[in-house]
Every structure is written in C-alpha cells, then in structure tokens.
Scaffold this active site. Sequence first.
Site, mmCIF file in Angstrom:
data_model
loop_
_atom_site.group_PDB
_atom_site.id
_atom_site.type_symbol
_atom_site.label_atom_id
_atom_site.label_comp_id
_atom_site.label_asym_id
_atom_site.label_seq_id
_atom_site.Cartn_x
_atom_site.Cartn_y
_atom_site.Cartn_z
ATOM 1 N N HIS A 68 0.852 -1.384 0.054
ATOM 2 C CA HIS A 68 0.026 -0.174 -0.087
ATOM 3 C C HIS A 68 0.845 1.074 0.031
ATOM 4 C CE1 HIS A 68 -3.633 2.357 1.104
ATOM 5 N NE2 HIS A 68 -2.785 3.188 1.926
ATOM 6 N N GLU A 69 1.790 1.422 0.880
ATOM 7 C CA GLU A 69 2.665 2.519 1.165
ATOM 8 C C GLU A 69 3.502 2.781 -0.376
ATOM 9 O OE1 GLU A 69 1.671 4.447 3.025
ATOM 10 O OE2 GLU A 69 0.668 3.178 4.256
ATOM 11 N N HIS A 83 1.741 4.633 -3.026
ATOM 12 C CA HIS A 83 2.061 5.815 -2.408
ATOM 13 C C HIS A 83 3.543 6.378 -2.984
ATOM 14 C CE1 HIS A 83 -1.803 6.856 -0.630
ATOM 15 N NE2 HIS A 83 -1.670 6.126 0.328
ATOM 16 N N GLU A 111 -4.490 7.878 -3.143
ATOM 17 C CA GLU A 111 -5.022 6.748 -2.536
ATOM 18 C C GLU A 111 -5.255 5.807 -3.594
ATOM 19 O OE1 GLU A 111 -4.645 6.185 0.670
ATOM 20 O OE2 GLU A 111 -5.707 4.406 1.106
#
Lengths: 507, 507
Positions: A270-271, A274, A301
């Site tokens: 997820h990170e 980003h 996101e």
Amino acid sequence: MPAVPAAYSELCKLMRDAAHLNSVASLLNWDQETYMPHGGSEGRAEQSSLMAGIVHERRTSPKVGELIANCEADDTLMKPGSEPAANMREMRRDYDRATKLPGELVEELAKVGSLAQDVWKEARAKDDFAKFAPWLERMFELSRRKAACYGFAEGGEAYDALLDDHEPGGTAKMIEATFAPLRASLAELLKKVADSGEGPSEKPLKLKIEADKQHKFGLFVLEKMGFDLNAGRLDVTTHPFCSGIGPGDTRLTTRYRDEKFSDALYGTLHEMGHGLYEQGLPKADHFGEPLAGDISLGIHESQSRMWENFVGRGKPFWKWIMPHAKKHLGKDFGKYTVKDYYAAVNTARPSLIRVEADEATYNMHVMIRFEIERALLSGAMKVKDVPGEWNRRYKEYLGITVPDDRRGCLQDVHWSFGLIGYFPTYTLGNLYAAQFWEKINEDLPEMDKQIAKGQFSELKNWLNEKIHKHGRRYRASELCKKVTGKELSAAPLMRHLAAKAKAVYGV
Amino acid sequence: MPAVPAAYSELCKLMRDAAHLNSVASLLNWDQETYMPHGGSEGRAEQSSLMAGIVHERRTSPKVGELIANCEADDTLMKPGSEPAANMREMRRDYDRATKLPGELVEELAKVGSLAQDVWKEARAKDDFAKFAPWLERMFELSRRKAACYGFAEGGEAYDALLDDHEPGGTAKMIEATFAPLRASLAELLKKVADSGEGPSEKPLKLKIEADKQHKFGLFVLEKMGFDLNAGRLDVTTHPFCSGIGPGDTRLTTRYRDEKFSDALYGTLHEMGHGLYEQGLPKADHFGEPLAGDISLGIHESQSRMWENFVGRGKPFWKWIMPHAKKHLGKDFGKYTVKDYYAAVNTARPSLIRVEADEATYNMHVMIRFEIERALLSGAMKVKDVPGEWNRRYKEYLGITVPDDRRGCLQDVHWSFGLIGYFPTYTLGNLYAAQFWEKINEDLPEMDKQIAKGQFSELKNWLNEKIHKHGRRYRASELCKKVTGKELSAAPLMRHLAAKAKAVYGV
C-alpha cells in the site's frame, strides 16, 4: 522556445524554497514517528510549529501574491492548456486559500497536532479514551476555526472547507451521494458472502515469522516492483505511512506482526503505491510547483490501493511471489498453494481494524469515520459520545462488537494530527483504482502474464505516463475522464468486488 | 525576586525559537548521517542551507541587537556575577560575531558542507583523494572568507578567528605553545614504551562479535552509566558523533567492527560523555540561552575523554564490566582476565586511525591535523600536497607508513563539513579531563570502589554540579580554575599517561 518571464522564474524559485522547508517539516514528522526519543516531544512540537509558521509565511508573502498577479497578466505565459497556465491556476488556488489562514492558527495547529499525536499514542496503548478526549476536542475546535477562515459555498457546510484541502472541489454532500449507493451495494454483497458459510481459512497467513525476516522480504518486494530504494527507505511505525519528503527521498513505513505476516506485506504494498506516485512525480524539473504536486488524496490513494489490492491480492501476484516467499519467510509456505493464498487474502469478513480490513468491508470503516467527523465538526456529536457512536455503527454496519477503544475509536492517527476531511478520500481512492484498473487491463493485455513472472515495468510505466507525470496539471475528475474516458463511478469497484466474491465464496 | 524586564524575556524567547530552529538543522545533519537515502543528498543540501540562513537571520536580526542593547543598559539586570549578566555577556559575543557574517556566506557554507560530506563519504570509500580535493579547496576558500569576516587580533592569524568559534579566546599561538612541550614529553614516553618490547597482546579485544550483540551491550552500558535513553538514542554512522539536538533529545552514534569490539565500546563511551554533558545542561529552564550552552569544545571533549579513558580504561571499570560482557558478548570473554583487558586497552602503539588510537598517541594525531589545517588556511600548504604532508608527518611523529588515503587524510569528516580550527580542542579535552580527574579523585575517595560495583551516580552528580549545570556561565579557563583551583596544565595528563605506561609496560 520563448524566454521564461523573470516573474515566473522568481515565483518558481520562491515556491521551491518553501517546498524545501516543507520537506524539513515532513522530516520532523517522519522522525517523530520513527526514531525520536520520547523526551524530545515538547521540543519537537515547538520545532514543528515554528517550521509550519515559516512555510506558511513564505507561501503567503505579499511578494508571492505580487508575482502571481504579474504572471497572470502575461498572456503568453497563460496560454490555455500550457504547463505554466496550469501551474498558475493551482498557485492562485493555493495562495488564496493559504492567505485566509492566520499564521498564528497554522502554528497552533502544528503544535497541538504534534503534542496530541504523542497523547494519542499513549492513550491508544493504554486504551484510555478519556486521556485523549480533551485533545480531540481542541483539535476539532481549531479545525472549526480553520474551516471558518476558508469559508464554503452557499448551501455547503464547514466540512467542505476541510475536505477541499485533501480533495479539491469535493463536498460532504457529494461524498454522501457517492457513499450511499455504494453502502447499499456493499451491504447486499456482504450479506450474500456471510450467508454463503464460513469462507476460506486465514490459516495460510498465520505463520509465525520474525519481524526481521518480514522486513527483508518487504525490501525484496519493493525492489522487484520498482520502488527505488536508493531514493527511499522502509521503516517501522505504529501507523504505516508514506512521506514524500523531497526529491530523491521518499520514505515508507510499515509494521510487523509476528503472527500474521500479510498485514505487513499489504501495508508495505500500500505505502509503496503512494511511494511510486511520489517517485513518479516530476520533482527533478518542477519541485515546489503544482506541476510536481499530487492532484488529490483520492488519486494518491488510488495508487496505493491499486498495488495493494488490484496487484497484490491477484492470482498472478501470488503465482510470482510464492517461491520467493518460501525462500524469505520459511518452508511453512510449502504447505499451502497459490489458491489457498488467493482465497485467504480475499476474504470479506467484518473486522475491527481499518488498515487490516479486506477490500470490501474497508469502505464501511471509512464511511463510519466520515459520518462521525462530519457530525463532530458541525457540533451534532460531542467528543464524549465518540466511543459510543463508533461502537454503535460498527454493530450496525459491520455486525461486530468493538471490545475496547484501542481497537475502536483510538485506532487511527488522523484526528490527533488534525487530518479531518481526509478519510473519505480512502474510498474515493478505491473507486479511482478500480476504474483505472479496468482501463489498464484493456491497454495492457499481457499484464497478468507479466505479473506472474515478476515483471512490473509496463504497469509502472503506464502509471507514470498516464497519471504520475502530470502532477497537478489536471483536476482529479478531469484526469479520470482523460485516462478512462468516463466520469468516476462506483460500477468498476462493485464489478471487481463481485468477481472476487464469486471466485472466493462462489456467490 | 525582582520582576524580569520585558526586553530580557523577549530576547530569551527569540533566542529559544532560534535554538529550536537550530535543533531542526541538527536533525537534518543527524538524518543525513544515519538514515537519509542517497538520493536525498541534493535536496538535503538545499534544506540545510535554507535552515542555516533562517537561523542566522534570526540570531542577527536588528530586533535582537536592540533588545541586547536595552538589557545591557539595565543595571539591575546586569548585576555582576548574576545569571542574566553572564547570559548577556555571551549573547553580546554571539551577536557581534554572527553579525559579521553575511547570510549568503552562512548559507553557502551549509550547502557546500552538506554536499562535500557526501563526496567525502564516497571518496573515502573509494580511497580517491582527487575526487574530494576540489571540495576541500572550496571549503578552505569559504573558511578563509569566514575568518576574514570575523577578523583577529593584532599579531594573530586567520586560524584564530575560526578557533574562536570552538574554543573562545584560543589562538593558534597558544595551541602551539601548549602542544610543543606536550609533544616532547609524549615523544619521550612513547620512545620508552617502544623500547620496552612488544607490550601487551590485543588478542582479548579481537573476539568476533556480531554488531547486533555489540549494540545491545552498548545500550546496557549507556543505561547503567546514567545516559537517559528515554531522552536519547544510539545509532550507527561511519564517523561516530553526539548530537544534542534539543531538550530531551540527545543522539549518539557509533560504529561496529566485527573483529574488534573495543572500538565500538570506547566509541560509545566517548559519545556518551558528550551526551551526559548535553543531558546535564540546564535546557529545561534555559534552552537557547548561553546559560544552557556548552562552554567550549575543549570542555565538551573533556567529558567524552573522561568517560572513555579515565573511567572506561580503568581497572575498576573492567572489574565491573567483565561478567556483563561475558553475558552479552559471549563466553569467549571467560578466556581472559581483568588484567588482560586492562593491559590490552592501555597499549601505547602508533596506529593509523585517530578515533581508534590509544590515549597517548591520540594527541599526535591531533597535532598533525592542527599543523596541516593551519598551513592550508594560511596558504602555506596546497590542497594537492595534503596526502604527502599527512603521510610524511605520520612517519615522523608516529613512525608509521600510511598505506592509503582512506586510512590517511580522508579518515575524518571534519574538513568536509567546514569544521576547521576544531581538532586542537580534542587535545585540550584530554588536558582538561586529566586535570578534572585528579580533583574528582580527591573529592570522591570511594569512586574506584563504586565504579567496580557499577555505581556511577556520584561521579555523574559531581560532573553535573561542577561542570554541566553552569552552561556558559564561566569561560573554560575560569571554570578550570574554579573547579580545580589551578590553571590548565599538561602535568596531570602526563602523570596519568606515565602511570599507565608504568602499570602496563613497566617503564
């Protein structure tokens, strides 16, 4: 090539300096979350407050206002559709918004945010909402003042003013209108899933693996997927985040649970999403200008959710990763198949913690937070009632009982830090991701095969070209139309979730 | 208690804010050395430069000058011997010096320092002096400009102006006068030692121990000796340092060599000495004021050398630490005795690396650097001749051949960072430490017994009371007189070294 007007160069230089100072402020926050000793809290609050004041002062200086006006009067520079015109449009927006906030309020928000974060950490650890309550109260008070400074459109509400910081142009009513039908469809899907029986076992995820091994595995995955570790890091924090500190410096964090390695794996993916966005922004040429900024948190996101859910929870990913996981995480992996893992990471099962929730129920967590923060801001809800209101909604929307505030309303860092009007962008991100994903699959028919071989460069290039490199040149809705040919809609996400429910639960 | 004048309060507040911003600059440097990804170098240089400019601007603002003048005109405030009078004396000194430097030069020094540090790291790793040479040239050029801005007394030289930053009141001539007799006595002692035969074995130090175990052991030692880990940290860097970032935040670094654990142990003890000084300064009440500042680098270094050499290389320390070392570092420790360790850590054997040198030869390393930087600054030596001049002196003063620049003139971080006129304070530190140590032994007759039991609080309290808590209230020479009753002299250090040579080499 026409000469760049002096005012424009000077303006860009001032904005770059302000951005470098903002990088410093980001580093203060990163350090506070990762390595700062506890004793440094008070000093850090002062430092953060001073830096916020300095950045604000630079961004709102009369000189900047003057230069913006000069540039706007230059027709050649402002040629519609040009890069400078896009830069000027966004600089004007930023300047007008920033000059509405008094420096004293900006500094206080930074200071209270820094102190409240430390109180939140302790309150969460000790499951002590009462300890955190006065700080939450204070933060919402300050946020109400902030919203009043910004102002909002006729017929709108204070919430819109704050949301606009994170999702330019968004309003509470629009969010409500998007969320209501999504909630209905989701509730229906979740009911079908629940009725279908127990669902797949999560056993394959519950292997006992030391943090150190998980960390090395995480670094391996980041590198293979194209995150540049020479221009970034991975560390451990209570609440995972990505900080695009500055050019060549993008830092991710994750957290490790011995008993469930998939939390950290998906947190890291997820990170990384980003992080790839941050690394893909054209900072080398335009750092500090809107052209190198992110469009909105919803789009940001969409990148994280795409790598986490659309790539990371897909069968091709598991085909690729299995042998590597065995090598890094131990031979227990040999007991399970790709199918077992695909099923285990695609359950749709109501749970307590947002950041560990599955793709489907996740949006319910977001909706609950949106409702509560909107009510707190308007004054319709009191801080003291937050735990009760939280728990009531978890029961109603997800059918589960919240055992304590630690796993309830104290779980997220956002409010302590003053991030109000932020949560809805998580679900917007899911919607954008699903819509982009359908388009990617049309454009890159070989993608599944590539992912199964650990080849991510075409996908990454697609994202770089279609999304990252534009910075804030387009608004989110405009970019969505430009990339997918359609307005944002909940249909792609619901199709995606329905397909998974079918594959995993047979419903 | 008389009311504090408004001008004084305001001045202290402005100084505190500037100090908080300086903390931010310190953190940028700490982060660059510890965790920053390589890609962040250029951005970091910009950030450091901007922050240096901001701190400089705040410290030299006309408002500060005005407030200082107002306070100086207030006779009650300026009562001789009072805390405010000491504060004002030092604020005046700082202000007068700082206002002599143009902001543009301060920013450039910070920027070049940040970039040159990265080049130095690479040049050192690759043993490539030519790569570093232009940056060294640039740094000395800027330093000459800096010295010219400060100016120096009649009959003095540019070096004095820079030394005054680190050792207020010191001059190159004074250093030369202190070093010359010390060098003669040392040469004599080292000759006796060399003639005595091979000396003790260093085998006990050469146990193979993983970095991780060494790190845990280091943390154990720090805690037992009274370093507050709730208000500090220990990390790993190429060149160990201590950064007193701000109130409640003092960070130490060390480096681990698998094959010789004592390097890290003594490196950690050394930085801890600095750290205890930082933690002992009255920052809670006076942060940003001279009253909470360090007197001089010589005094700062006296604290690090005391814990490293006078405590850490003593027999009582080894009596205490042996069982703990066995537990933390492995059973191989059982093969050697306290006597073996005492001898092994007290050899006097010429070597290449300053930070790993023994107590006696260490000062020769310092003298070599002092001579070279003094000559570079005056123009008597050229940058291209540094490796040759370095190697020639190592041969002459220490009798050893430098095999490469990595272990020669590229070993220290200081010059890359613009720290010129800094090295002599290392030997001043040894002299102060020895003189304080004799006094401590008079005042605390039970100290050896306490150390052998792992009790360090009386010693730490003595240092807190006699040295730390005064901040910059007294000048270094004044404090030395106040604490020991005598002017600084080389005699205590020579007595100390002679006693060790007798114990270890029988000479």
